[in-house]
Design a protein around this motif. Structure first.
Motif, PDB file in Angstrom:
ATOM      1  N   GLN B  25       0.883  -1.157   0.000  1.00 58.37           N
ATOM      2  CA  GLN B  25       0.000   0.000   0.000  1.00 58.37           C
ATOM      3  C   GLN B  25       0.923   1.209   0.000  1.00 58.37           C
ATOM      4  OE1 GLN B  25      -3.168   2.055   2.973  1.00 58.37           O
ATOM      5  NE2 GLN B  25      -3.115  -0.152   3.017  1.00 58.37           N
ATOM      6  N   VAL B  26       0.892   1.963  -1.093  1.00 54.93           N
ATOM      7  CA  VAL B  26       1.811   3.096  -1.194  1.00 54.93           C
ATOM      8  C   VAL B  26       1.178   4.296  -0.506  1.00 54.93           C
ATOM      9  CG1 VAL B  26       3.150   4.563  -2.757  1.00 54.93           C
ATOM     10  CG2 VAL B  26       2.654   2.181  -3.397  1.00 54.93           C
ATOM     11  N   VAL B  27       1.889   4.859   0.463  1.00 53.65           N
ATOM     12  CA  VAL B  27       1.396   6.071   1.125  1.00 53.65           C
ATOM     13  C   VAL B  27       2.439   7.161   1.001  1.00 53.65           C
ATOM     14  CG1 VAL B  27      -0.215   4.979   2.734  1.00 53.65           C
ATOM     15  CG2 VAL B  27       2.174   5.209   3.372  1.00 53.65           C
ATOM     16  N   GLY B  28       1.952   8.379   0.944  1.00 51.59           N
ATOM     17  CA  GLY B  28       2.872   9.491   0.769  1.00 51.59           C
ATOM     18  C   GLY B  28       2.145  10.808   0.917  1.00 51.59           C
ATOM     19  N   SER B 110      -0.904  -7.767   8.970  1.00 49.07           N
ATOM     20  CA  SER B 110       0.444  -7.537   8.488  1.00 49.07           C
ATOM     21  C   SER B 110       0.447  -6.646   7.249  1.00 49.07           C
ATOM     22  CB  SER B 110       1.058  -8.904   8.199  1.00 49.07           C
ATOM     23  OG  SER B 110       2.263  -8.776   7.553  1.00 49.07           O
ATOM     24  N   PRO B 111       0.007  -5.404   7.404  1.00 44.14           N
ATOM     25  CA  PRO B 111      -0.044  -4.540   6.222  1.00 44.14           C
ATOM     26  C   PRO B 111       1.352  -4.246   5.700  1.00 44.14           C
ATOM     27  CG  PRO B 111      -0.454  -3.273   8.217  1.00 44.14           C
ATOM     28  CD  PRO B 111      -0.353  -4.705   8.637  1.00 44.14           C
ATOM     29  N   LYS B 112       1.462  -4.185   4.374  1.00 40.71           N
ATOM     30  CA  LYS B 112       2.747  -3.846   3.751  1.00 40.71           C
ATOM     31  C   LYS B 112       2.659  -2.425   3.228  1.00 40.71           C
ATOM     32  CE  LYS B 112       4.674  -6.816   0.868  1.00 40.71           C
ATOM     33  NZ  LYS B 112       4.673  -7.748  -0.292  1.00 40.71           N
ATOM     34  N   PHE B 113       3.360  -1.535   3.907  1.00 39.98           N
ATOM     35  CA  PHE B 113       3.350  -0.145   3.463  1.00 39.98           C
ATOM     36  C   PHE B 113       4.610   0.166   2.666  1.00 39.98           C
ATOM     37  CE2 PHE B 113       0.853   0.246   7.478  1.00 39.98           C
ATOM     38  CZ  PHE B 113      -0.328   0.728   6.921  1.00 39.98           C
ATOM     39  N   ALA B 114       4.431   0.928   1.596  1.00 37.60           N
ATOM     40  CA  ALA B 114       5.587   1.548   0.943  1.00 37.60           C
ATOM     41  C   ALA B 114       5.452   3.041   1.218  1.00 37.60           C
ATOM     42  CB  ALA B 114       5.580   1.269  -0.552  1.00 37.60           C
ATOM     43  N   PHE B 115       6.408   3.572   1.941  1.00 36.02           N
ATOM     44  CA  PHE B 115       6.374   4.986   2.299  1.00 36.02           C
ATOM     45  C   PHE B 115       7.128   5.779   1.234  1.00 36.02           C
ATOM     46  CE2 PHE B 115       6.396   3.225   6.843  1.00 36.02           C
ATOM     47  CZ  PHE B 115       5.008   3.217   6.913  1.00 36.02           C
ATOM     48  N   GLU B 148       9.033  -4.164   9.726  1.00 35.84           N
ATOM     49  CA  GLU B 148       9.809  -5.087   8.901  1.00 35.84           C
ATOM     50  C   GLU B 148       9.270  -5.162   7.475  1.00 35.84           C
ATOM     51  OE1 GLU B 148       9.797  -8.724  11.092  1.00 35.84           O
ATOM     52  OE2 GLU B 148      11.475  -8.100  12.364  1.00 35.84           O
ATOM     53  N   ASN B 149       7.961  -4.992   7.326  1.00 46.38           N
ATOM     54  CA  ASN B 149       7.356  -5.049   6.000  1.00 46.38           C
ATOM     55  C   ASN B 149       7.578  -3.778   5.180  1.00 46.38           C
ATOM     56  OD1 ASN B 149       6.310  -7.554   6.462  1.00 46.38           O
ATOM     57  ND2 ASN B 149       4.197  -6.894   6.767  1.00 46.38           N
TER      58      ASN B 149
END
Lengths: 283, 376
Positions: B25-28, B110-115, B148-149
């Motif tokens: 999930q890309v957040v920014g 276990s959400p996978k974030f891309a910051f 970690e994710n």
């Protein structure tokens, strides 16, 4: 990155379930809960001075020091004053009911360090509760220590805890047990006054003494002054601190006392390590 | 490690789609309610194109830029901690059965974030929270798995804000560690591109899916110049020399009373701070009384009941709460976690309604230190 999946959260924030094995009435407002794990696995080992977080269903969780049992026991005893919502709910528990428990947490009284020393224990009010396991540990290896003293004060005679054990401590183990109260009626034939006045009434060698103190901060402040005055070195004096506590594992930030987290660095501190902050108002 | 590469704004768009395809999930940064906040991104169209911010004590304004910069502002009121250390979460629930009850632990999501758009000061803030939640005596599993994710696309700041002082705290403006990819945005007269540094193998793998070319020396130099220029623009400075001793020695300094006259004890500074980690718990039951839950929520050392202890608050005065906050942040944090708790992002200055400025307060205490009696 490969992450090992865990179906549920194995968190230090999740309580284990314990069964109330016995409820002991200690005084008019204080009681003890003896608890064992519901799965009968035997209570987790604790060290004298440590505490548990006790959870009353639907009401909340409070830090309570472990006040027993004697070293061979399978259970854990918590001596609690009924003063707030959660402690009142815990007071309502009966034998065989369930209580949530996390712990044990925190630092311990310096039993090993005290070997070869005289030991002076000073307690105010319910402060005797976390010191009782220390006494049990000292008495279990009585010949390892020099003179043992217990100086104990409460507001009134009826507030004195564990009185039925004093004779054994005095008679069987030669502990110098001295009591005092703030106020009493004519039924009381003992001392009246603050705990630190008892220091002069017992025998110990100040430079070879380990002191363990638990009670209200003001009581500990004067106790430390008195012990220092007698010549007990600051690094042989141990005190316990109390602050608001939500997590007991260093996450919530509530229990900070200067640089210390009371939950994980305390509650037992060597006096010289916290004296910079001890006594500063609103720290 | 791989050499820097160049991508254009469309490449950045491809990066967002690649990460989304990989399950992140890309957040920014995006514009919401007249501020730059961190929310879900679907494409570069969600980024605050052509915006900048004006910041000073108690002041935050978004403004239009004359160009189409995608990262032409500094940090807003949000930080990444809201993703890694959620503001509210249920710890567990319990159901009673007669005299008994059972505890039901939470499922570990276990959400996978891309910051995307993490600034240097923020990378440091996350490293600081790691010490609290992962690298100390106990581990917070929710923080740990999210951390970690997480995939980090950092951005080197192309300008400093009015309340920035990362240079004083050695936390920026150049991103140094912890990133998967680090971007420097370059706006030439006729060209808009990003110099991308690769910080990890998975960063490199991700970049493979994106149209890119090797960076020329001139482009790399241009990126270095951007950071260099930003370093010289800091809106604030903080002299950190012996700051721990300075604060420990001045717990009774009269300046605390002066601050208390202004401080509203509103807790804004702690909410916007990217390192503040305090929380509380709340026990709730349903109307039948047979179902109970325990929730963890962000808390602040400025709230009244933070230090409640049988019958009263330990820190009843505003003075003592501000002293606790600042002394913790700059002094006792060092004893607890081996670093300062401040990364110089300036949020606490910008978002303080009466514009209390910690850099100013420290300099006042420092300047007057010799005239003050020390506590015994």
């Amino acid at each position: 990155m490969a992450v090992k999946m865990d179906p549920i959260i194995q968190s230090p924030m999740t309580p284990q379930l314990y069964r109330v094995e016995k409820v002991i009435r200690e005084t008019h407002d204080t009681f003890s809960l003896r608890v064992i794990p519901k799965d009968d696995s035997g209570a987790r080992a604790f060290q004298p001075g440590q505490f548990n977080m006790l959870y009353a269903f639907g009401v909340g969780e409070v830090p309570i020091s472990i006040s027993g049992p004697k070293p061979s026991g399978r259970s854990m005893i918590h001596t609690i004053r009924d003063v707030g919502t959660v402690t009142h709910a815990l007071h309502g528990l009966k034998k065989d009911q369930t209580v949530g428990l996390r712990g044990p947490f925190g630092s311990a009284w310096p039993i090993e360090l005290a070997k070869g020393y005289d030991v002076v224990i000073m307690a105010g009010g319910i402060g005797l509760a976390p010191l009782r396991p220390a006494l049990y540990a000292l008495l279990e290896q009585r010949d390892q220590f020099g003179e043992l003293s217990l100086l104990y004060g409460t507001r009134k005679p009826e507030d004195l805890l564990f009185t039925e054990e004093f004779e054994e401590w005095r008679g069987k183990y030669g502990v110098q047990v001295k009591l005092t109260v703030d106020t009493a009626d004519s039924e009381w034939h003992g001392n009246v006054g603050v705990v630190n006045t008892l220091v002069q009434r017992v025998t110990f060698d100040p430079v070879n003494t380990i002191a363990m103190i638990c009670g209200p901060e003001v009581m500990m402040r004067f106790a430390v002054l008195e012990l220092k005055h007698c010549g007990v070195p600051e690094d042989q004096i141990f005190i316990t601190m109390e602050r608001n506590m939500k997590c007991a594992v260093g996450f919530c930030g509530h229990c900070q006392f200067g640089p210390a987290f009371i939950c994980k660095d305390g509650p037992v501190f060597r006096y010289d390590q916290v004296k910079q902050f001890f006594g500063i108002r609103e720290i | 490690m791989n050499k820097p590469v160049i991508i254009d704004p469309e490449g950045l768009n491809q990066l967002i789609s690649t990460l989304t395809r990989m399950g992140f999930q890309v957040v920014g940064p995006t514009v919401r309610e007249e501020a730059i906040v961190y929310e879900k991104l679907e494409s570069i169209k969600d980024l605050p194109e052509g915006f900048t911010d004006e910041q000073d004590g108690g002041i935050y304004r978004l403004k239009r830029r004359s160009d189409k910069a995608l990262f032409g502002y500094v940090v807003g009121p949000h930080s990444w901690k809201k993703f890694l250390h959620p503001p509210e979460r249920r710890l567990w629930s319990a159901d009673s059965e007669g005299n008994d009850f059972k505890i039901k632990p939470e499922k570990l999501e276990s959400p996978k974030f891309a910051f995307l758009g993490v600034r240097a000061c923020e990378m440091h803030a996350i490293a600081i929270q790691d010490k609290v939640f992962i690298n100390d005596k106990y581990v917070d599993p929710v923080y740990q798995i999210r951390r970690e994710n997480a995939f980090f696309i950092a951005v080197n700041c192309g300008q400093a804000g009015g309340t920035c002082f990362c240079v004083s705290m050695n936390t920026g403006p150049k991103v140094d560690t912890g990133f998967d990819l680090a971007l420097t945005e370059i706006l030439d007269t006729d060209r808009h591109y990003f110099v991308v540094e690769v910080g990890s193998d998975r960063g490199a793998a991700c970049l493979e899916q994106v149209t890119h070319q090797q960076a020329q020396n001139e482009e790399v130099r241009q990126a270095e110049d951007v950071v260099e220029k930003t370093s010289g623009q800091m809106g604030r400075t903080l002299d950190t020399t012996h700051i721990k001793e300075l604060l420990y020695d001045n717990l009774e300094h009269p300046r605390w009373d002066d601050i208390a006259e202004r401080c509203l004890s509103c807790a804004n500074c702690t909410m916007v701070c990217p390192t503040c980690f305090c929380s509380t718990v709340e026990d709730v039951t349903d109307i039948t009384g047979t179902h109970a839950e325990r929730w963890q929520k962000w808390d602040s050392c400025f709230t009244m009941d933070f230090t409640y202890l049988h019958g009263g608050e330990v820190r009843a005065s505003t003075k003592s709460r501000y002293r606790q906050w600042l002394t913790h942040k700059l002094a006792s944090w060092q004893d607890q976690f081996g670093s300062s708790g401040c990364v110089g992002c300036g949020r606490c200055i910008t978002w303080c309604p009466p514009a209390i400025d910690l850099t100013e307060e420290i300099s006042q205490i420092r300047d007057s230190e010799t005239q003050t009696s020390k506590p015994t």
